[in-house]
Design an enzyme around this catalytic site. Structure first.
Site, PDB file in Angstrom:
ATOM      1  N   GLY A 125       0.832  -1.212   0.000  1.00 41.80           N
ATOM      2  CA  GLY A 125       0.000   0.000   0.000  1.00 41.80           C
ATOM      3  C   GLY A 125       0.860   1.254   0.000  1.00 41.80           C
ATOM      4  CG  ASN A 165       0.902   1.527   4.725  1.00 45.03           C
ATOM      5  OD1 ASN A 165       0.629   2.287   5.658  1.00 45.03           O
ATOM      6  ND2 ASN A 165       0.441   1.724   3.485  1.00 45.03           N
ATOM      7  CB  SER A 213      -5.413   1.514  13.659  1.00 46.73           C
ATOM      8  OG  SER A 213      -6.305   2.514  14.120  1.00 46.73           O
ATOM      9  CE1 TYR A 228      -8.390   0.028   9.456  1.00 48.65           C
ATOM     10  CE2 TYR A 228      -8.667   1.052  11.607  1.00 48.65           C
ATOM     11  CZ  TYR A 228      -7.996   0.954  10.408  1.00 48.65           C
ATOM     12  OH  TYR A 228      -6.924   1.783  10.155  1.00 48.65           O
ATOM     13  CE  LYS A 263      -5.306  -1.289  10.366  1.00 53.70           C
ATOM     14  NZ  LYS A 263      -4.191  -1.482   9.413  1.00 53.70           N
ATOM     15  CB  ILE A 293      -3.102   9.792   9.555  1.00 54.94           C
ATOM     16  CG1 ILE A 293      -2.497   9.140  10.819  1.00 54.94           C
ATOM     17  CG2 ILE A 293      -2.015  10.361   8.648  1.00 54.94           C
ATOM     18  CD1 ILE A 293      -1.786  10.068  11.771  1.00 54.94           C
TER      19      ILE A 293
HETATM   20  P1  NAP Z   1      -5.112   4.984   1.990  1.00 54.75           P
HETATM   21  O1  NAP Z   1      -4.733   6.399   1.759  1.00 54.75           O
HETATM   22  O2  NAP Z   1      -6.507   4.550   1.774  1.00 54.75           O
HETATM   23  O3  NAP Z   1      -4.107   4.059   1.146  1.00 54.75           O
HETATM   24  C1  NAP Z   1      -4.267   2.674   1.201  1.00 54.75           C
HETATM   25  C2  NAP Z   1      -3.156   2.004   0.424  1.00 54.75           C
HETATM   26  O4  NAP Z   1      -3.328   0.576   0.563  1.00 54.75           O
HETATM   27  C3  NAP Z   1      -3.177   2.269  -1.068  1.00 54.75           C
HETATM   28  O5  NAP Z   1      -1.863   2.245  -1.542  1.00 54.75           O
HETATM   29  C4  NAP Z   1      -3.968   1.092  -1.612  1.00 54.75           C
HETATM   30  O6  NAP Z   1      -3.720   0.777  -2.991  1.00 54.75           O
HETATM   31  C5  NAP Z   1      -3.449  -0.019  -0.738  1.00 54.75           C
HETATM   32  N1  NAP Z   1      -4.327  -1.167  -0.648  1.00 54.75           N
HETATM   33  C6  NAP Z   1      -5.614  -1.220  -0.244  1.00 54.75           C
HETATM   34  N2  NAP Z   1      -6.077  -2.479  -0.310  1.00 54.75           N
HETATM   35  C7  NAP Z   1      -5.064  -3.242  -0.783  1.00 54.75           C
HETATM   36  C8  NAP Z   1      -4.929  -4.615  -1.089  1.00 54.75           C
HETATM   37  N3  NAP Z   1      -5.941  -5.473  -0.923  1.00 54.75           N
HETATM   38  N4  NAP Z   1      -3.748  -5.053  -1.573  1.00 54.75           N
HETATM   39  C9  NAP Z   1      -2.717  -4.197  -1.762  1.00 54.75           C
HETATM   40  N5  NAP Z   1      -2.784  -2.885  -1.483  1.00 54.75           N
HETATM   41  C10 NAP Z   1      -3.954  -2.424  -1.008  1.00 54.75           C
HETATM   42  O7  NAP Z   1      -4.799   4.560   3.504  1.00 54.75           O
HETATM   43  P2  NAP Z   1      -3.897   5.250   4.632  1.00 54.75           P
HETATM   44  O8  NAP Z   1      -4.745   6.168   5.415  1.00 54.75           O
HETATM   45  O9  NAP Z   1      -2.623   5.731   4.054  1.00 54.75           O
HETATM   46  O10 NAP Z   1      -3.624   3.983   5.565  1.00 54.75           O
HETATM   47  C11 NAP Z   1      -2.440   3.208   5.497  1.00 54.75           C
HETATM   48  C12 NAP Z   1      -2.447   2.252   6.684  1.00 54.75           C
HETATM   49  O11 NAP Z   1      -2.524   2.994   7.888  1.00 54.75           O
HETATM   50  C13 NAP Z   1      -3.649   1.324   6.693  1.00 54.75           C
HETATM   51  O12 NAP Z   1      -3.273   0.048   7.149  1.00 54.75           O
HETATM   52  C14 NAP Z   1      -4.584   1.980   7.679  1.00 54.75           C
HETATM   53  O13 NAP Z   1      -5.467   1.046   8.262  1.00 54.75           O
HETATM   54  C15 NAP Z   1      -3.604   2.531   8.674  1.00 54.75           C
HETATM   55  N6  NAP Z   1      -4.121   3.632   9.480  1.00 54.75           N
HETATM   56  C16 NAP Z   1      -4.590   4.769   8.901  1.00 54.75           C
HETATM   57  C17 NAP Z   1      -5.076   5.801   9.713  1.00 54.75           C
HETATM   58  C18 NAP Z   1      -5.613   7.088   9.149  1.00 54.75           C
HETATM   59  O14 NAP Z   1      -6.149   7.891   9.949  1.00 54.75           O
HETATM   60  N7  NAP Z   1      -5.486   7.356   7.856  1.00 54.75           N
HETATM   61  C19 NAP Z   1      -5.080   5.640  11.092  1.00 54.75           C
HETATM   62  C20 NAP Z   1      -4.592   4.461  11.643  1.00 54.75           C
HETATM   63  C21 NAP Z   1      -4.105   3.465  10.827  1.00 54.75           C
HETATM   64  P3  NAP Z   1      -4.606   1.465  -4.177  1.00 54.75           P
HETATM   65  O15 NAP Z   1      -4.106   2.867  -4.281  1.00 54.75           O
HETATM   66  O16 NAP Z   1      -4.333   0.655  -5.384  1.00 54.75           O
HETATM   67  O17 NAP Z   1      -6.026   1.391  -3.718  1.00 54.75           O
END
Ligand code: NAP
Length: 251
Positions: free
Chosen positions: A16, A93, A145, A158, A162, A191
């Protein structure tokens, strides 16, 4: 970013890594000297942009593949090794959300989140561990998370995935510590990425009441934690959950 640690000669795979937190981690690892392969599910244009930010296709690799498919997950590691000769750093990630209250949550919403966030982490890690054991070095960093630590209403799937990543990390940390491989978790708070862009003002307001530093985080707030955990200097840190959440969760 000020250079904190030296990752020259290291090869990293960031699942990701095309958008959001994964992109920031990939760029930070590269800025500290690592060669980086990023994975994505389907958004090719975001992946291409990230490859450009990493210095172009001579320096970086973008690998399409759905980590919820075990064969595709193993393929990411194989392609990283084919491209760069080895794998030293794995950042689990990639993640998705399918929010719903438990009374309304479908089996599909449950399965999608568990299969991607938790089983995907297992599948990619399993593939990466063997070459890491052989080379007697590895850094496994999984992005969980705070929802996996304290739960979040509307996110039972989720939160379970996590939390599972945390237990998984602690177990493998014990299994491979003697091989100079560490396994740690980063637990972000709220985030600003596409994942959280759909939150309503009311939802955001409720969360912000609990964030001590008084602002949402950015992917750039998370990336230095990954650089540290990937470094040689973090050799004695394993099985740890590092919250990077502006004080949202305090024990
Ligand atoms: P995001 O902007 O939605 O990006 C998600 C990424 O994961 C993208 O590169 C996406 O690829 C890829 N992805 C999704 N499903 C996939 C799959 N089945 N196989 C391979 N790649 C996949 O998410 P983010 O906010 O950066 O989150 C990144 C990580 O941090 C996640 O694990 C999320 O749960 C965790 N997190 C986020 C937050 C927050 O507030 N944002 C808080 C806590 C934890 P595509 O571009 O091709 O879709």
């Amino acid at each position: 970013m000020t250079r904190l640690f030296d990752l020259t000669g290291k090869v990293a795979l960031v699942t990701g890594g095309s958008r959001g937190i994964g992109r920031a981690i990939a760029i930070a690892l590269k800025e500290h000297g690592a060669q980086v392969a990023i994975n994505y599910a389907s958004n090719k244009s975001a992946a291409s942009e990230t490859v450009s930010a990493l210095g172009g296709s001579e320096h970086a690799l973008a690998i399409a593949g759905d980590i919820s498919d075990p064969a595709a997950a193993a393929g990411l590691v194989e392609q990283t090794i084919a491209g760069f000769g080895k794998i030293d750093i794995l950042v689990n990630n990639a993640g998705v959300t399918r929010d719903d209250l438990i009374l309304r949550m479908s089996e599909e919403e449950w399965d999608t989140v568990i299969d991607t966030n938790l089983k995907g982490t297992f599948s990619v890690t399993k593939a990466a561990i063997r070459p890491m054991v052989r080379q007697r070095f590895g850094r496994i960093i999984s992005v969980s998370s705070v929802a996996g630590m304290v739960g979040n209403a509307g996110q039972s799937n989720y939160s379970a995935a996590k939390a599972g990543m945390i237990g998984f990390t602690k177990a493998i940390a014990k299994e491979v510590a003697s091989r100079n491989i560490t396994a740690n978790v980063i637990a972000p708070g709220i985030i600003d990425t596409e994942m959280t862009a759909g939150l309503t003002e009311a939802q955001r307001g409720e969360i912000m009441k609990m964030v001590a530093v008084g602002r949402t985080g950015t992917p750039a707030d998370i990336a230095p934690a990954a650089v540290f955990l990937a470094s040689d200097e973090a050799a004695y840190v394993t099985g740890h959950v590092l919250t990077v959440d502006g004080g949202l969760v305090m024990y």
